[in-house]
Write a protein that holds these residues in place. Structure first.
Motif, short mmCIF file in Angstrom:
data_model
loop_
_atom_site.label_atom_id
_atom_site.label_comp_id
_atom_site.label_asym_id
_atom_site.label_seq_id
_atom_site.Cartn_x
_atom_site.Cartn_y
_atom_site.Cartn_z
N SER A 137 -9.72 -4.90 -10.67
CA SER A 137 -9.12 -3.54 -10.35
C SER A 137 -7.63 -4.12 -11.24
CB SER A 137 -8.71 -4.28 -8.68
OG SER A 137 -9.67 -4.30 -8.24
N ILE A 146 -5.19 -1.53 -6.15
CA ILE A 146 -4.92 -2.42 -6.18
C ILE A 146 -6.43 -2.58 -5.38
CG2 ILE A 146 -2.97 -2.16 -5.25
CD1 ILE A 146 -3.35 -2.24 -2.69
N CYS A 147 -6.50 -3.99 -4.77
CA CYS A 147 -8.10 -4.62 -4.78
C CYS A 147 -7.85 -5.01 -2.98
CB CYS A 147 -8.84 -5.49 -5.40
SG CYS A 147 -10.18 -6.65 -4.16
N VAL A 186 -8.21 2.46 -3.61
CA VAL A 186 -6.92 1.11 -2.69
C VAL A 186 -9.09 0.34 -2.50
CG1 VAL A 186 -6.37 -0.82 -1.17
CG2 VAL A 186 -5.89 1.35 -1.34
N VAL A 240 -10.19 5.08 -0.54
CA VAL A 240 -10.71 4.04 -0.47
C VAL A 240 -11.83 3.71 -0.82
CG1 VAL A 240 -11.33 1.92 1.87
CG2 VAL A 240 -8.64 3.08 1.57
N LEU A 293 -4.17 8.18 1.13
CA LEU A 293 -5.27 7.38 0.35
C LEU A 293 -6.78 7.50 0.12
CD1 LEU A 293 -4.72 4.08 2.23
CD2 LEU A 293 -3.89 4.51 0.09
N ILE A 309 1.16 -1.05 -0.15
CA ILE A 309 0.31 -0.12 0.09
C ILE A 309 1.17 1.75 -0.21
CG2 ILE A 309 -1.45 1.68 0.94
CD1 ILE A 309 -3.07 -1.02 1.82
N MET A 316 -2.61 6.12 -3.94
CA MET A 316 -3.05 4.88 -4.19
C MET A 316 -4.55 5.10 -4.33
SD MET A 316 -1.46 1.41 -3.88
CE MET A 316 0.15 0.39 -4.58
#
Length: 249
Positions: A198, A166-167, A94, A117, A115, A88, A92
């Motif tokens: 993703s 990313i997942c 996420v 999310v 981030l 992470i 990003m």
């Protein structure tokens, strides 16, 4: 050898090797593959294993309700959470699902990380309320009371509008042959959409969930980029996963 003895040996072999192959176990038991196939069906009907093509694998016994799962293997989930951090990076996007291992990873995030999310998990959204630099996009939908998350068409459409870096996906069951599976139909559909949209998928799973199978298909195991468990990545058990190009942490 009587049936009860065969059943005992099949279950002992399954506990030792995480799988039973018809051609191999029939030679050990000195009976035909058809006989073993019938034995496996009986054991499957009793809920003692999962019958698959060519043999059997363990059946996952993970409690379905989030409140129960949250208090299982807490120490192991902390180990997994530590390993997640290297993947992470600040900035990003996420995508995070409603798994309890994923929740442990969220709790472990640095307070000052920046981030975005995207999640359908009420517990994840609640925890991130205290993270000043994390923007939270919560996906609406129907409340799944066993996972404390949203599901349904609206949630899936929201996932499909995201292209996350990313997942982070909590896993109920993974098998190198049968793929990634879950025990909740609607939750499995959400996870499938997350994998499909993703750029990279990281599966978080305690070691005991590997080599098991549930009823609802999520994705092929080879669609995962990383599998993070609490176990030593050098274990021979992981060789089949590594051959698919999956990084084991």
């Amino acid at each position: 050898m009587i049936k009860a003895e065969r059943h005992t040996l099949i279950l002992e072999s399954l506990a030792k090797d995480h799988k039973v192959l018809l051609d191999q176990i029939s030679k050990v038991l000195l009976v035909s593959e058809d006989t073993v196939r019938r034995d496996i069906k009986e054991l499957s009907d009793k809920g003692l294993l999962k019958a698959v093509r060519g043999g059997a694998i363990p059946k996952s016994n993970i409690p379905m309700h989030f409140k129960e799962r949250q208090h299982i293997a807490i120490g192991l989930k902390k180990i997994i959470a530590e390993k997640v951090l290297e993947y992470i990076k600040p900035g990003m996007v996420v995508l995070i699902d409603a798994g309890t291992s994923v929740l442990a990873a969220v709790v472990n995030l640095p307070k000052d990380i920046e981030l975005t999310v995207v999640t359908n998990s009420f517990p994840v959204a609640s925890i991130l309320e205290d993270y000043p630099k994390i923007e939270v996009l919560f996906m609406g939908g129907k409340l799944n009371k066993t996972s404390f998350s949203t599901t349904g068409h609206e949630t899936i459409e929201a996932v499909r509008n995201i292209r996350a870096d990313i997942c982070l996906m909590g896993i109920c069951s993974i098998d190198s042959t049968m793929g990634v599976t879950g025990d909740d139909y609607e939750d499995s559909l959400i996870k499938r959409a997350m994998v499909e949209t993703s750029k990279s998928t990281i599966a978080l799973s305690t070691y005991d969930k590997l080599g098991t199978c549930e009823s609802f298909y999520i994705c092929g195991t080879n669609q995962l980029d990383v599998i993070i468990t609490e176990a030593d990545p050098s274990l021979a058990f992981f060789d089949d996963y590594k051959k698919m190009g999956i990084t084991i942490q």
